[in-house]
Design a protein around this motif. Structure first.
Motif, PDB file in Angstrom:
ATOM      1  N   ASP A  20       0.811  -1.214   0.000  1.00 19.06           N
ATOM      2  CA  ASP A  20       0.000   0.000   0.000  1.00 19.06           C
ATOM      3  C   ASP A  20       0.847   1.268   0.000  1.00 19.06           C
ATOM      4  O   ASP A  20       1.828   1.376   0.748  1.00 19.06           O
ATOM      5  CB  ASP A  20      -0.884   0.050   1.243  1.00 19.06           C
ATOM      6  N   ARG A  22       0.809   4.799   1.393  1.00 21.72           N
ATOM      7  CA  ARG A  22       0.083   5.454   2.481  1.00 21.72           C
ATOM      8  C   ARG A  22       0.181   6.974   2.453  1.00 21.72           C
ATOM      9  O   ARG A  22      -0.634   7.662   3.069  1.00 21.72           O
ATOM     10  CB  ARG A  22       0.598   4.946   3.833  1.00 21.72           C
ATOM     11  N   GLU A 250     -12.135   4.846   2.000  1.00 23.37           N
ATOM     12  CA  GLU A 250     -12.278   3.399   1.954  1.00 23.37           C
ATOM     13  C   GLU A 250     -13.342   2.944   0.953  1.00 23.37           C
ATOM     14  O   GLU A 250     -13.442   1.759   0.652  1.00 23.37           O
ATOM     15  CB  GLU A 250     -12.621   2.886   3.368  1.00 23.37           C
ATOM     16  N   SER A 272      -8.737   0.404  -1.038  1.00 27.30           N
ATOM     17  CA  SER A 272      -8.613   1.632  -0.250  1.00 27.30           C
ATOM     18  C   SER A 272      -7.836   2.675  -1.036  1.00 27.30           C
ATOM     19  O   SER A 272      -6.793   2.368  -1.620  1.00 27.30           O
ATOM     20  CB  SER A 272      -7.890   1.357   1.075  1.00 27.30           C
ATOM     21  N   TRP A 274      -5.797   5.507   0.074  1.00 29.80           N
ATOM     22  CA  TRP A 274      -5.276   5.959   1.366  1.00 29.80           C
ATOM     23  C   TRP A 274      -4.936   7.448   1.391  1.00 29.80           C
ATOM     24  O   TRP A 274      -5.025   8.090   2.430  1.00 29.80           O
ATOM     25  CB  TRP A 274      -4.005   5.184   1.706  1.00 29.80           C
ATOM     26  N   SER A 289      -4.285   0.920  -2.064  1.00 26.49           N
ATOM     27  CA  SER A 289      -3.924  -0.331  -1.410  1.00 26.49           C
ATOM     28  C   SER A 289      -3.333  -1.358  -2.362  1.00 26.49           C
ATOM     29  O   SER A 289      -2.841  -2.389  -1.919  1.00 26.49           O
ATOM     30  CB  SER A 289      -5.158  -0.930  -0.723  1.00 26.49           C
ATOM     31  N   SER A 455      -6.886  -8.935  -3.730  1.00 23.83           N
ATOM     32  CA  SER A 455      -5.956  -7.834  -3.992  1.00 23.83           C
ATOM     33  C   SER A 455      -4.845  -8.319  -4.873  1.00 23.83           C
ATOM     34  O   SER A 455      -4.465  -9.480  -4.842  1.00 23.83           O
ATOM     35  CB  SER A 455      -5.387  -7.308  -2.677  1.00 23.83           C
ATOM     36  N   ASP A 462       0.267  -7.288   5.488  1.00 26.70           N
ATOM     37  CA  ASP A 462      -0.847  -6.432   5.865  1.00 26.70           C
ATOM     38  C   ASP A 462      -1.118  -6.549   7.359  1.00 26.70           C
ATOM     39  O   ASP A 462      -0.831  -7.540   7.981  1.00 26.70           O
ATOM     40  CB  ASP A 462      -2.104  -6.816   5.075  1.00 26.70           C
ATOM     41  N   ARG A 472      -9.047  -3.956   5.339  1.00 28.39           N
ATOM     42  CA  ARG A 472      -7.721  -4.501   5.054  1.00 28.39           C
ATOM     43  C   ARG A 472      -7.899  -5.723   4.182  1.00 28.39           C
ATOM     44  O   ARG A 472      -8.950  -6.355   4.159  1.00 28.39           O
ATOM     45  CB  ARG A 472      -7.008  -4.921   6.349  1.00 28.39           C
TER      46      ARG A 472
END
Length: 803
Positions: A20, A22, A250, A272, A274, A289, A455, A462, A472
């Motif tokens: 991910d 972030r 999200e 997601s 982020w 993500s 994913s 994770d 998640r």
């Protein structure tokens, strides 16, 4: 900007991270920086064709990177500094051209969840340990601690001299000088991000799926924005006036807002979104993500290729189908049209339809240009085998033993849901304490074997965010690093701050015996801190301190000698040298300033000397130091458009460590600029740049340079007494704390103390900040200094103010 139907479309995809993304920031050199859970940050620059290429990978964190900000260029770091905060509880500072960290900031005891750059080289950080910290020169100079949960969002509002923090305790706090001035309440779940939108207003976003606009001076919530359907993770202002702001969350989308209303939604093929950042050229970049950064643009010249646009559309469509049918639970393959029906045209471009191909379901998208159905991919498919609870179907209905001897409670859950949403719904329905949220969510995770939406990114790293919990890949997977579990909450199993747990902070912030906190909370009234100006011998100082002394003979001798050494085209003529000599004799005696008007030709000759090579210019700087005290000269340099350039030229001398004489005399010129009102005004206007430059000199080997730094801070203290420049006063106090922590030269120490007393005199805010910065420890030590007597006396009087 060439617009494309006023809608943002994909411009580029940055691929390189393994987990991910972030946080994303724009670098000072028009690049972008991405930070990821793969423990890496990467710097990207566009090439001549506008394609972003990876330029640098920054390494050093031992655990996930959770936050990032970019500090603008300064004299110390001309290319700026990239700061990253991690799950290893540390902040690292990287130079854009070095892969290893240049700086390491330690003090937080849990995950560093938010970072924000401020003026004068200050940095604001927030952490799951429940605190925010202010950093200067890699030192933690202030701890802000009043939240009951982790600090997830931070921002400076420099125009007001305040700091903003948002927390998992659902509140936003407004801080001034280390004191919590106001608490903003209204969100019903934890605050994820804040951003400044005007000199008095901020935006905040929350896990409650709303965005709020606040006036931080009044505490009033001005507007609430609805549009997202899940947690909102990020928010940023748009750089132009065409739009308002952009948010992400999200619900897999970014949402672009205009005139207070939702303008456009861009859904991503990832679980997601982020982080979101607006670039200076008007483009929008997101981190998701799936480990990718995507850039969206209004400019048709920067659009991705038709193939890339088509692929993005297909990926998003397939992800949407799978998101609504987790594990294929909601797809009944037998009811789908067979693949032979693919010859029937679609109804509109981009339409997505499922077809049965043997025992599997396949998704296709209609291309109106080619008049064909294009295969997107396979959809997980099987008939539903759900459980029914209160008239609704769920993938799971758990029986939960809430209280011994009482009937079990039913906990319904669908795999398409976020475990924390289901847990919160269960807590609300059964009226359970909020502290059970994480425990219930973990129960769901453990009993569904971590099933979640598919994913494209490896999921072995994770983890579940204990403060937010939001969506998640495998929420129950555990980090292999002990630092993620520091400060574990015994009620929730989460890494949260425990208010009564002893702090491990070691930055020297004194604990308040009344509150148990790491900053002082005053219990006294305004009248109890009022002091009589005559009660103290050395402060508050009301006049500026100037460098008046001069050895005229030595100065003129050096001027004459250097005049023969500089290039012939820069040498002064005999007449110019004679006139400049007369000017020096005149400038040395301020009592004579009213006896004759200023001759502008004198300044022209001085300017010629100031243009000499750097090895020969210091006599000219010394003459300027004297002459700048003349009201007309001061006004000439400071009260016109040339003022900013004048200050900039002086600061250039401060940055050249190889020529200490030039640095010393430039400091003295800056100190003497305070001699006239127009000079004071310019010094206050340029305060940001000047303090950034002088902070690098506070520990210089030359004691006279250090005295010069203390003198400038003293003159700022005098000038700021009647101004509401809280930010500048706070930075001055921070710089003074650096001086008093290490300085041993008596005169520099004394001037720094007088400056401190002048700033703190009858100011509750500044006195609180001085306590937070541990000034009392400096003064206790200095009060015992026998010689010179004024040092011990001044320190003793300062202790009276602080206690």
């Amino acid at each position: 900007m060439a617009a494309n139907n006023n809608q943002f479309r994909l411009s580029a995809v940055l691929s390189g991270h393994e987990s991910d993304i972030r946080s994303i920031c724009q670098s000072p050199q028009a690049g972008v920086v991405t930070a990821s859970r793969d423990k890496l940050a990467k710097l990207w620059y566009p090439d001549q064709q506008g394609i972003y290429r990876q330029s640098m990978t920054f390494v050093g964190h031992k655990d996930y990177i959770n936050s990032m900000c970019v500090m603008p260029p300064s004299s110390e770091f001309p290319d700026g500094v990239i700061f990253t905060g991690g799950h290893d509880n540390i902040i690292l500072g990287f130079l854009p051209n070095k892969t290893e960290p240049e700086l390491k900031l330690e003090g937080h005891t849990n995950v560093v969840s938010a970072l924000s750059p401020g003026k004068f080289g200050t940095l604001l950080s927030g952490s799951w340990d429940g605190t925010a910290r202010v950093w200067l020169k890699s030192k933690s100079v202030m701890v802000l601690k009043e939240h009951d949960g982790g600090v997830l969002a931070v921002s400076f509002m420099s125009s007001q001299g305040i700091m903003i923090t948002g927390s998992s305790d659902k509140t936003i706090k407004v801080w001034r000088g280390g004191n919590c001035e106001r608490t903003l309440s209204g969100h019903t779940d934890c605050i994820r991000a804040v951003c400044v939108c005007t000199d008095s207003e901020i935006l905040s976003c929350s896990n409650d799926s709303t965005i709020r606009k606040w006036n931080v001076l009044s505490g009033q919530c001005l507007q609430t924005f609805h549009g997202h359907s899940s947690f909102i993770y990020g928010i940023c202002m748009y750089p132009g006036k065409e739009l308002d702001f952009v948010s992400c969350g999200e619900d897999r989308s970014i949402r672009i807002w205009k005139d207070g209303k939702l303008f456009q939604t861009i859904t991503h093929p990832a679980q997601s979104v982020w982080t979101v950042t607006c670039l200076s050229n008007g483009d929008i970049i997101t981190g998701t993500s799936d480990g990718l950064a995507r850039i969206f643009t209004l400019d048709i010249t920067r659009l991705a290729s038709d193939e890339e646009l088509n692929n993005f559309s297909k990926q998003e469509a397939l992800f949407t189908i799978n998101a609504s049918n987790p594990q294929g639970k909601n797809v009944n393959i037998s009811e789908l049209p067979g693949i032979e029906a693919i010859g029937i045209p679609g109804k509109k471009n981009g339409q997505v339809k499922l077809f049965r191909n043997g025992d599997i379901a396949e998704a296709y998208q209609w291309n109106a240009d080619s008049q064909l159905w294009e295969r997107i991919g396979e959809v997980m498919g099987s008939s539903s085998n759900k459980e029914t609870y209160e008239g609704k179907e769920y993938d799971y209905v758990f029986s939960v033993d809430v209280e011994e001897g009482k009937p079990h409670k039913k906990l319904p859950y669908n795999l398409s849901e976020d475990p924390w949403f289901a847990a919160q719904r269960f807590i609300d329905k059964e009226s359970l304490p909020q502290v059970y949220l994480d425990q219930v969510a973990k129960f769901i995770i453990d009993n569904t074997n971590g099933q979640a939406l598919a994913s494209s990114v490896p999921t072995n790293n994770d983890y579940a965010d204990p403060l937010t919990g939001g969506g998640r890949y495998i929420p129950g997977s555990q980090s292999g690093h002990a630092s993620s579990n520091s400060g574990s909450d015994p009620f929730t199993g989460a890494s949260r701050y425990i208010p009564d747990q002893p702090s491990n902070l070691n930055v020297g912030i004194g604990s308040d015996p009344s509150t148990g906190g790491n900053h002082y909370v005053p219990q006294q009234s305004q009248s109890q801190v009022q002091f009589d100006n005559t009660a103290f011998k050395y402060f508050p100082k009301t006049s500026h301190l100037l460098f008046d002394g001069v050895n005229v003979t030595g100065l003129l001798s050096k001027l004459n000698a250097f005049n023969t050494m500089v290039p012939s085209n820069q040498q002064l003529t005999h007449e110019e040298l004679t006139q400049l000599t007369e000017s020096v004799n005149f400038a040395c005696r301020p009592e004579n300033y009213n006896q004759r008007p200023l001759d502008i030709r004198e300044l022209d000759i001085l300017a010629k000397v100031l243009d000499w090579p750097e090895d020969y210019v210091f006599p000219g700087l010394d003459i300027l130091r004297l002459y700048i005290r003349h009201p007309q000269v001061n006004t000439y340099f400071t009260a016109t458009d040339r003022g900013a350039d004048f200050i900039s030229s002086l600061l250039n001398f401060l940055r050249d460590a190889s020529r200490p004489n030039n640095c010393l005399l430039a400091l003295r010129v800056l100190a003497n600029i305070f001699s006239n009102p127009s000079g004071v005004n310019l010094m206050v206007i340029c305060c940001d740049d000047i303090l950034k430059a002088v902070v690098d000199l506070h520990n210089n080997d030359n004691k006279n340079i250090r005295i010069g730094v203390s003198t400038i801070l003293l003159n700022y203290a005098v000038s700021l007494q009647t101004l509401q420049e809280i930010d500048a006063k706070s930075v001055c106090l921070n710089l003074l704390s650096l001086i008093l922590a290490t300085e041993v030269q008596p005169e520099s120490v004394f001037r720094a103390m007088v400056a401190t007393g002048t700033i703190c005199f009858n100011s509750i805010e500044m006195t609180q900040l001085a306590r937070t910065l541990q000034f009392d420890e400096y003064f206790k030590r200095l009060s015992k200094v026998p010689e010179p007597e004024k040092v011990g006396e001044c320190a003793s009087q300062l202790l009276q103010i602080l206690h």
